[in-house]
Design a protein around this motif. Structure first.
Motif, PDB file in Angstrom:
ATOM      1  N   LEU A  21       0.012   0.768  18.564  1.00 14.28           N
ATOM      2  CA  LEU A  21       1.190   1.474  19.071  1.00 14.28           C
ATOM      3  C   LEU A  21       1.575   2.620  18.139  1.00 14.28           C
ATOM      4  CD1 LEU A  21       3.582   1.790  21.003  1.00 14.28           C
ATOM      5  CD2 LEU A  21       4.810   0.088  19.628  1.00 14.28           C
ATOM      6  N   THR A  22       1.510   2.378  16.837  1.00 12.90           N
ATOM      7  CA  THR A  22       1.868   3.415  15.873  1.00 12.90           C
ATOM      8  C   THR A  22       0.940   4.617  15.985  1.00 12.90           C
ATOM      9  OG1 THR A  22       2.691   1.721  14.356  1.00 12.90           O
ATOM     10  CG2 THR A  22       2.241   3.899  13.429  1.00 12.90           C
ATOM     11  N   VAL A  23      -0.353   4.344  16.121  1.00 12.83           N
ATOM     12  CA  VAL A  23      -1.328   5.422  16.222  1.00 12.83           C
ATOM     13  C   VAL A  23      -1.133   6.226  17.504  1.00 12.83           C
ATOM     14  CG1 VAL A  23      -3.789   5.938  16.483  1.00 12.83           C
ATOM     15  CG2 VAL A  23      -3.036   4.253  14.793  1.00 12.83           C
ATOM     16  N   LEU A  24      -0.853   5.514  18.591  1.00 10.64           N
ATOM     17  CA  LEU A  24      -0.799   6.167  19.892  1.00 10.64           C
ATOM     18  C   LEU A  24       0.571   6.706  20.271  1.00 10.64           C
ATOM     19  CD1 LEU A  24      -3.024   3.798  22.089  1.00 10.64           C
ATOM     20  CD2 LEU A  24      -3.653   5.932  20.961  1.00 10.64           C
ATOM     21  N   LEU A  25       1.623   6.317  19.554  1.00 13.13           N
ATOM     22  CA  LEU A  25       2.972   6.728  19.949  1.00 13.13           C
ATOM     23  C   LEU A  25       3.126   8.246  20.084  1.00 13.13           C
ATOM     24  CD1 LEU A  25       5.894   6.004  20.619  1.00 13.13           C
ATOM     25  CD2 LEU A  25       6.398   6.109  18.154  1.00 13.13           C
TER      26      LEU A  25
ATOM     27  N   MET B 257       5.555  13.441  16.492  1.00  8.53           N
ATOM     28  CA  MET B 257       4.888  13.075  15.243  1.00  8.53           C
ATOM     29  C   MET B 257       5.861  12.420  14.272  1.00  8.53           C
ATOM     30  SD  MET B 257       1.736  13.854  15.664  1.00  8.53           S
ATOM     31  CE  MET B 257       1.154  13.709  13.979  1.00  8.53           C
ATOM     32  N   LEU B 258       7.079  12.915  14.226  1.00  6.54           N
ATOM     33  CA  LEU B 258       8.089  12.312  13.348  1.00  6.54           C
ATOM     34  C   LEU B 258       8.370  10.878  13.772  1.00  6.54           C
ATOM     35  CD1 LEU B 258      10.114  12.600  11.036  1.00  6.54           C
ATOM     36  CD2 LEU B 258      11.759  13.513  12.697  1.00  6.54           C
ATOM     37  N   ALA B 259       8.421  10.625  15.087  1.00  7.56           N
ATOM     38  CA  ALA B 259       8.633   9.259  15.578  1.00  7.56           C
ATOM     39  C   ALA B 259       7.499   8.348  15.111  1.00  7.56           C
ATOM     40  CB  ALA B 259       8.724   9.263  17.104  1.00  7.56           C
ATOM     41  N   GLY B 260       6.270   8.866  15.128  1.00  6.03           N
ATOM     42  CA  GLY B 260       5.143   8.080  14.646  1.00  6.03           C
ATOM     43  C   GLY B 260       5.255   7.753  13.169  1.00  6.03           C
ATOM     44  N   VAL B 261       5.718   8.721  12.375  1.00  5.99           N
ATOM     45  CA  VAL B 261       5.888   8.485  10.938  1.00  5.99           C
ATOM     46  C   VAL B 261       6.949   7.411  10.692  1.00  5.99           C
ATOM     47  CG1 VAL B 261       6.632   9.504   8.752  1.00  5.99           C
ATOM     48  CG2 VAL B 261       5.136  10.797  10.282  1.00  5.99           C
ATOM     49  N   VAL B 262       8.090   7.534  11.365  1.00  3.36           N
ATOM     50  CA  VAL B 262       9.172   6.560  11.178  1.00  3.36           C
ATOM     51  C   VAL B 262       8.709   5.168  11.585  1.00  3.36           C
ATOM     52  CG1 VAL B 262      11.477   5.882  11.941  1.00  3.36           C
ATOM     53  CG2 VAL B 262      10.983   8.293  11.458  1.00  3.36           C
ATOM     54  N   LEU B 263       8.012   5.062  12.720  1.00  7.92           N
ATOM     55  CA  LEU B 263       7.522   3.756  13.154  1.00  7.92           C
ATOM     56  C   LEU B 263       6.526   3.184  12.144  1.00  7.92           C
ATOM     57  CD1 LEU B 263       7.457   1.570  15.336  1.00  7.92           C
ATOM     58  CD2 LEU B 263       5.630   2.865  16.464  1.00  7.92           C
ATOM     59  N   SER B 264       5.660   4.039  11.578  1.00  7.63           N
ATOM     60  CA  SER B 264       4.662   3.555  10.618  1.00  7.63           C
ATOM     61  C   SER B 264       5.314   2.981   9.366  1.00  7.63           C
ATOM     62  CB  SER B 264       3.709   4.685  10.231  1.00  7.63           C
ATOM     63  OG  SER B 264       4.336   5.637   9.373  1.00  7.63           O
ATOM     64  N   MET B 265       6.489   3.484   9.007  1.00  7.53           N
ATOM     65  CA  MET B 265       7.186   2.956   7.838  1.00  7.53           C
ATOM     66  C   MET B 265       7.549   1.489   8.024  1.00  7.53           C
ATOM     67  SD  MET B 265       9.630   6.300   7.166  1.00  7.53           S
ATOM     68  CE  MET B 265      10.587   5.526   5.863  1.00  7.53           C
ATOM     69  N   PHE B 266       7.739   1.081   9.271  1.00  7.13           N
ATOM     70  CA  PHE B 266       8.079  -0.317   9.550  1.00  7.13           C
ATOM     71  C   PHE B 266       6.832  -1.139   9.873  1.00  7.13           C
ATOM     72  CE2 PHE B 266      11.924   2.111  10.436  1.00  7.13           C
ATOM     73  CZ  PHE B 266      12.892   1.358   9.791  1.00  7.13           C
ATOM     74  N   THR B 267       6.009  -0.646  10.789  1.00  3.55           N
ATOM     75  CA  THR B 267       4.864  -1.443  11.243  1.00  3.55           C
ATOM     76  C   THR B 267       3.731  -1.490  10.231  1.00  3.55           C
ATOM     77  OG1 THR B 267       3.921   0.490  12.372  1.00  3.55           O
ATOM     78  CG2 THR B 267       5.367  -0.943  13.656  1.00  3.55           C
ATOM     79  N   LEU B 268       3.561  -0.422   9.456  1.00  2.00           N
ATOM     80  CA  LEU B 268       2.472  -0.371   8.476  1.00  2.00           C
ATOM     81  C   LEU B 268       2.988  -0.368   7.046  1.00  2.00           C
ATOM     82  CD1 LEU B 268       0.256   2.361  10.212  1.00  2.00           C
ATOM     83  CD2 LEU B 268       0.063  -0.126  10.389  1.00  2.00           C
ATOM     84  N   GLY B 269       4.293  -0.460   6.891  1.00  2.00           N
ATOM     85  CA  GLY B 269       4.884  -0.484   5.565  1.00  2.00           C
ATOM     86  C   GLY B 269       5.629  -1.774   5.305  1.00  2.00           C
ATOM     87  N   ALA B 270       6.854  -1.846   5.825  1.00  2.00           N
ATOM     88  CA  ALA B 270       7.674  -3.031   5.587  1.00  2.00           C
ATOM     89  C   ALA B 270       7.018  -4.287   6.144  1.00  2.00           C
ATOM     90  CB  ALA B 270       9.052  -2.827   6.214  1.00  2.00           C
ATOM     91  N   ALA B 271       6.345  -4.174   7.287  1.00  2.00           N
ATOM     92  CA  ALA B 271       5.756  -5.351   7.926  1.00  2.00           C
ATOM     93  C   ALA B 271       4.624  -5.969   7.115  1.00  2.00           C
ATOM     94  CB  ALA B 271       5.248  -4.990   9.327  1.00  2.00           C
ATOM     95  N   VAL B 272       3.957  -5.177   6.261  1.00  2.00           N
ATOM     96  CA  VAL B 272       2.863  -5.731   5.456  1.00  2.00           C
ATOM     97  C   VAL B 272       3.319  -6.062   4.038  1.00  2.00           C
ATOM     98  CG1 VAL B 272       1.179  -4.441   6.796  1.00  2.00           C
ATOM     99  CG2 VAL B 272       1.994  -3.477   4.648  1.00  2.00           C
ATOM    100  N   GLY B 273       4.602  -5.878   3.758  1.00  2.00           N
ATOM    101  CA  GLY B 273       5.135  -6.264   2.457  1.00  2.00           C
ATOM    102  C   GLY B 273       5.316  -5.128   1.482  1.00  2.00           C
TER     103      GLY B 273
END
Length: 497
Positions: A285-289, A324-340
């Motif tokens: 989802l993050t990649v495709l958003l 693109m900004l929406a993708g960056v913000v989402l990645s901070m949660f799905t690929l950042g906070a979510a993995v620790g």
């Protein structure tokens, strides 16, 4: 507006032969500086612009004004998107999300379908990643998958390379397509839709089908798996910097962890190392958003009235910078906070993804200036008249110009920028769909026959442990197939849109 003022200010001679000579000498200057004297493309494009302006008898102050206007317009229109895309790619790499996507598919398919799946997965993760980063991430997995299934390396590797290369050449938000869209005034959403459609047959032909063919004719012994410090060391020599973890091992995104599914076993500070695997659905989802948001905007423009409230909403969220900004913000949660990752690590990853694209931004900016000098000196109008006299399709013309510059310079970005500048006057009288297809035709031409003057040629050669001859027979031919099939797909689309 600055480049528009420059266009009015420049007073060229109107001598067609002088303009032809100016264009040839300007392009030749760029080619010689890059290929023979090994001057950085950024400087080569600046010097080439000066030569072009001088030979075409344009006043030096007007050349500077035109060049500066082109630089500003290009950076303003393209630079933000490249930076935001690099941030998403950085989060995808450092979190292990790219490897998670690859393993999620490759571990669940029969060996016979592996080349097809590898091509599709490479295209998917290639949306936000630059080609070089995609190669670094995928090569260890390609070699591992080939060894585990006892398949020829090229049968699995060529589809992966094709998926990355096709997306790099044809589909925004990669730099080449974005530059052409900006130069030609094309609609990004429409170009994205057509690019994805054209990418499907192109990946199929140049990927699994060609991989099956060439793997039987170029026997390639599998090199030692590029995992551990080897990949980390290689990654630091490319355009995108990689960081080492506190334990001294390469960062997960560099392919340095033997099995990316074991990231939770890493030692170290949880603020700086991933403690959990990224979720597959969340990663995809993050990649495709950003792509989905831009596609929704394009669909709204094609199907809804201008005063429709839903269309207005889609126009906002589908604006490239917002998407693109929406993708960056989402990645901070799905690929950042979510993995620790802690806040410091997320910030460091986002910030660390930017220095590596500085060179790309400078080349793109200087290319935008060179393009504007070409246009303002009158070269574009001359090419337009020439194409009309020959009754040559503008799509074929754009492709041919990009092919010539690609063969000479080895740079797909320089080829795209220059070709877009040369044919941009022709776009003024075209409908929106044809302009979008012209972007794709130029992008297809820009990847034609990668050879020894292309850094990508040597990257692939070294990673796969091939000789120069084997690299030409496999990689160079694959790039040519992408270029030709991409053009054919564009021409077919032009018959129906």
């Amino acid at each position: 507006m600055m480049h528009l003022l420059a266009a009015e200010a420049i007073d060229h001679t109107g001598n067609d032969w002088q303009l032809v000579l100016a264009a040839l000498l300007g392009i030749a200057t760029v080619v010689v500086l890059i290929t023979w004297l090994k001057v950085h493309p950024f400087l080569a494009l600046i010097i080439g612009s000066g030569v072009l302006g001088a030979v075409s008898a344009v006043a030096p102050t007007d050349v500077v004004t035109s060049f500066s206007g082109g630089v500003g317009t290009t950076v303003g229109g393209v630079g933000l998107l490249i930076a935001l895309g690099a941030m998403i790619g950085g989060m995808l790499a450092e979190s292990g999300g790219a490897n998670a996507v690859v393993h999620a598919f490759t571990d669940r398919v029969p060996p016979g379908r592996l080349p097809w799946v590898m091509g599709g997965v490479a295209a998917l993760i290639g949306i936000p990643l630059f080609f070089e980063v995609g190669v670094v991430l995928l090569v260890p997995i390609v070699l591992l998958a080939a060894a585990n299934t006892r398949q020829p390396v090229l049968r699995v590797g060529i589809p992966a390379l094709a998926g990355l290369s096709v997306l790099h050449g044809l589909v925004p938000p990669h730099p080449g397509p974005l530059v052409a869209i900006d130069a030609l005034g094309a609609d990004l959403g429409r170009t994205l839709i057509f690019g994805l459609i054209a990418a499907i047959p192109t990946v199929v032909v140049a990927g699994p089908l060609f991989g099956e063919f060439i793997s039987r004719r170029v026997p390639l012994a599998a090199p030692r798996a590029l995992v551990g410090a080897g990949v980390g060391d290689r990654a630091t020599t490319g355009d995108e910097p990689r960081e080492a973890t506190p334990a001294g091992r390469p960062a997960t995104g560099a392919g340095g962890v033997d099995d990316p599914r074991d990231v939770d076993a890493l030692d170290g500070d949880p603020r700086t190392t991933p403690r959990r695997r990224p979720g597959l659905g969340a990663t995809v989802l993050t990649v495709l958003l950003p792509v989905l948001l831009m596609l929704l905007r394009a669909i709204g423009e094609l199907t809804l009235d201008e005063d429709n409230g839903l269309r207005s909403f889609l126009d906002v969220i589908g604006t490239p910078v917002i998407a693109m900004l929406a993708g960056v913000v989402l990645s901070m949660f799905t690929l950042g906070a979510a993995v620790g990752f802690g806040r410091e690590r997320i910030s460091a990853t986002l910030g660390g993804s930017l220095p590596g694209i500085a060179g790309i931004l400078l080349i793109v900016a200087a290319g935008g200036g060179f393009k504007q000098v070409l246009i303002d000196a009158g070269v574009g109008d001359l090419v337009g008249r020439f194409a009309q006299d020959l009754n040559l399709s503008v799509l074929v013309l754009g492709w041919l110009v990009a092919v010539g510059i690609r063969l000479a310079t080895g740079s797909a970005t320089v080829a795209t920028i220059t070709a877009a500048g040369i044919v941009s006057p022709l776009a003024e009288g075209l409908d929106a769909s044809t302009v979008a297809l012209l972007v794709l035709a130029i992008g297809a031409g820009s990847v034609f026959f990668s050879h020894v003057n292309d850094a990508g040629f040597w990257l692939v050669k070294e990673y796969f442990g091939m000789t120069v001859g084997q690299t030409i027979a496999s990689w160079s031919v694959m790039e040519t197939l992408i270029s030709v099939v991409g053009l054919l797909a564009v021409l077919v689309l032009s018959l129906v849109v």
